[in-house]
Write a protein that holds these residues in place. Structure first.
Motif, PDB file in Angstrom:
ATOM      1  N   ALA A 175       3.158   9.766   6.378  1.00 36.18           N
ATOM      2  CA  ALA A 175       3.340  10.575   5.218  1.00 36.18           C
ATOM      3  C   ALA A 175       4.448  10.155   4.361  1.00 36.18           C
ATOM      4  N   SER A 176       5.530   9.580   5.176  1.00 34.22           N
ATOM      5  CA  SER A 176       6.909   9.086   4.347  1.00 34.22           C
ATOM      6  C   SER A 176       6.709   7.467   3.969  1.00 34.22           C
ATOM      7  N   CYS A 177       5.840   6.725   4.529  1.00 36.28           N
ATOM      8  CA  CYS A 177       5.783   5.446   4.162  1.00 36.28           C
ATOM      9  C   CYS A 177       5.213   5.346   2.780  1.00 36.28           C
ATOM     10  N   LYS A 178       5.639   4.370   1.866  1.00 38.53           N
ATOM     11  CA  LYS A 178       5.208   4.330   0.625  1.00 38.53           C
ATOM     12  C   LYS A 178       3.974   3.674   0.538  1.00 38.53           C
ATOM     13  N   ASN A 179       3.386   3.012   1.779  1.00 38.69           N
ATOM     14  CA  ASN A 179       2.185   2.458   1.808  1.00 38.69           C
ATOM     15  C   ASN A 179       1.060   3.129   2.681  1.00 38.69           C
ATOM     16  N   ALA A 180       1.504   4.233   2.854  1.00 34.83           N
ATOM     17  CA  ALA A 180       0.733   5.199   4.108  1.00 34.83           C
ATOM     18  C   ALA A 180       0.364   4.482   5.110  1.00 34.83           C
ATOM     19  N   PHE A 219      -5.257   2.512   6.296  1.00 37.49           N
ATOM     20  CA  PHE A 219      -3.707   2.902   6.193  1.00 37.49           C
ATOM     21  C   PHE A 219      -3.210   1.423   5.583  1.00 37.49           C
ATOM     22  N   GLY A 220      -2.063   1.641   5.176  1.00 38.38           N
ATOM     23  CA  GLY A 220      -1.381   0.473   4.525  1.00 38.38           C
ATOM     24  C   GLY A 220      -0.734  -0.508   5.376  1.00 38.38           C
ATOM     25  N   ALA A 221      -0.061  -1.486   4.812  1.00 39.64           N
ATOM     26  CA  ALA A 221       0.665  -2.406   5.771  1.00 39.64           C
ATOM     27  C   ALA A 221       2.067  -1.977   5.917  1.00 39.64           C
ATOM     28  N   CYS A 222       3.010  -2.541   6.659  1.00 42.63           N
ATOM     29  CA  CYS A 222       4.189  -2.386   6.776  1.00 42.63           C
ATOM     30  C   CYS A 222       5.145  -3.068   5.933  1.00 42.63           C
ATOM     31  N   THR A 223       6.197  -2.447   5.134  1.00 45.24           N
ATOM     32  CA  THR A 223       6.998  -3.100   4.256  1.00 45.24           C
ATOM     33  C   THR A 223       8.194  -3.122   4.967  1.00 45.24           C
ATOM     34  N   SER A 224       8.518  -3.054   6.126  1.00 39.96           N
ATOM     35  CA  SER A 224       9.862  -2.801   6.825  1.00 39.96           C
ATOM     36  C   SER A 224      10.728  -1.949   6.075  1.00 39.96           C
TER      37      SER A 224
END
Lengths: 264, 225
Positions: A175-180, A219-224
């Motif tokens: 939920a909090s990740c900009k990339n979900a 789901f999206g990828a990780c942008t750290s």
């Protein structure tokens, strides 16, 4: 029991109301008068819902179960933050003393393609269950429990595995990740099991299948950015994501296929 | 939904991030060495020209370096486009309020794609301006070579170009301040014990590269007439 402040708050709520998965949904405003500072966020919603029921209106749907911060059922966005403003806290453990009198509180469901809204603040998190089904387990024959000291585990590994195992699967990371992205959730399971001797046996297959399922769910990828870890009620570390990346690389270069004919 | 079959490493989101990180590492290393070498412009015209001449005279090295850099930027940009599209599909509906404070993401991390697009435009224009720009000749210690120094001085006296250059190099520094740290994370090399140090290194890297590059046009524009 005593110890509370006994003070009340008068709040305004802006709540996402959506009749069902296909409804477009919209924010609806509610007055929340005389909310005890000592109540939890969900108790405040219970009071609102009691009033809505008395007025023959549909109560606000939200997920909840243990209300002790350990089951992972509850969770939605409060003023843009997953589980609200406090760190290491689930919505059910969030208290109204963290809000100011007269404040407007905005609530919306977790938003992600992989987490479709069921109703109001409830979302379907079965994508997480499918990621676990893909490999988030250890295949062991049943039988007597082995003696605890028969399998030595280095203390740092045990500690890291325990920390990863505190994940309650609430979905705040997504939920909090900009990339979900579901990297924090998936990596917590991957490293929890890969750190332990019992889990090392299937480590390559596990990470391959869990990551494939995670990707297939949309789901999206990780942008750290670290928002997942900051929003996680259990403070799961980003180091788990680094470990999952290593595990997937190790699987790509080291995995062995079982030989045909039982290897004979 | 049936269980998804395992896929080749580089088709997974994590594999794509490995490619982003490795190609980013190539360019991060390049911009640092490029910045350091170009600092010779603050020393002397002859030294600057001799440095450039030494690079272009070493044909095999130049071929390998240019090939690696071109392949890296192509892969970096391709992965960036693929991952950005996937990331946007993962959340088509935006929040009314975005996460803020400790639970929010940094401006640098949110705008990597925009920064990257501008930096790419800058790189193309930059190569056109200098590598394929006006060819002046000079002689240093009896060797005839390109007078790149003269072209650079000319270009760095154009206010519009200097302003665009400053903007893009600030963006490059910003891009590196998030990107360098992310390289460690994507390659799986960031543990809790080093996470804090990596963040500092990343910020310092972006700052040093941007400050070093910026010192050159600013020095030329204001102090070299």
């Amino acid at each position: 029991m005593s110890g509370g402040s006994g003070k009340n708050l008068n709040l305004k709520l802006k709540v996402w109301r959506q009749k069902g998965p296909k409804d477009s949904g919209a924010f609806v405003e509610y007055d929340a008068p005389k909310v005890s500072e000592d109540s939890s966020f969900l108790e405040m919603l219970d009071q609102i819902n009691d009033r809505l029921v008395l007025k023959n209106e549909e109560p606000i749907s939200f997920d909840h179960d243990c209300r002790e911060g350990i089951c992972g059922s509850c969770g939605f966005m409060i003023n843009g933050n997953a589980h609200g403003p406090m760190k290491n806290t689930t919505v059910c453990q969030l208290h109204m003393r963290n809000f100011k009198d007269g404040e407007t509180i905005l609530m919306e469901p977790w938003r992600a393609t992989a987490f479709p809204v069921i109703k109001d603040l409830m979302v379907d998190r079965s994508a997480f269950d499918r990621i676990i089904s893909a490999g988030g387990y250890i295949s062991v024959d049943t039988g007597n429990a082995a003696d605890a000291n028969a399998t030595p585990i280095p203390k740092p590994d045990a500690d890291a595995a325990f920390s990863a195992a505190t994940c309650i699967g609430c979905g705040a990371c997504v939920a909090s990740c900009k990339n979900a992205s579901a990297m924090l959730f998936t990596s917590a399971k991957v490293s929890h099991l890969a750190l332990l001797p019992q889990g090392k046996v299937e480590r390559h297959e596990r990470v391959d299948h869990m990551v494939a399922q995670m990707d297939a769910e949309g789901f999206g990828a990780c942008t750290s950015t670290g928002t997942c870890s900051a929003s996680c009620p259990k403070g799961i570390s980003l180091a788990n994501i680094a470990m999952m990346n290593r595990e997937l690389l190790a699987s790509a270069v080291m995995k062995r296929e079982a030989a045909a004919g039982d290897g004979i | 939904m049936a269980a998804a079959p395992a896929r080749p490493f580089f088709l997974s989101t994590i594999g794509k991030k490995y490619l982003m990180a490795l190609t980013g590492l190539v360019w991060a290393g390049f911009v640092l060495s490029h910045m350091a070498g170009n600092m010779l412009i603050l020393v002397s015209a002859n030294l600057y020209n001799a440095y450039g001449h030494a690079i272009v005279s070493n044909k095999p090295l130049l071929f390998v370096a240019e090939t690696v850099l071109i392949l890296s930027i192509v892969v970096h940009v391709t992965m960036a486009i693929m991952l950005t599209l996937e990331n946007r599909q993962a959340r088509p509906q935006k929040y009314a309020m975005t996460p803020n404070g400790a639970k929010g993401s940094s401006l640098a991390s949110r705008t990597m794609a925009i920064q990257g697009s501008l930096i790419l435009a800058f790189v193309i224009l930059h190569i056109t301006t200098f590598k394929y720009g006006t060819y002046y000749e000079t002689t240093v210690d009896g060797v005839v070579m390109r007078d790149l120094h003269r072209l650079v001085i000319e270009v760095f006296h154009q206010p519009g170009y200097v302003a665009w250059y400053v903007l893009c190099l600030l963006l490059l520094g910003f891009h590196l301040s998030h990107g360098v740290g992310s390289i460690f994370q994507s390659l799986g090399l960031r543990g809790d014990n080093v996470a804090h140090k990596i963040k500092k290194v990343s910020l310092a890297y972006g700052f040093i590269v941007a400050a070093g590059f910026l010192s050159q046009p600013i020095y030329v524009f204001f102090f070299n007439s």
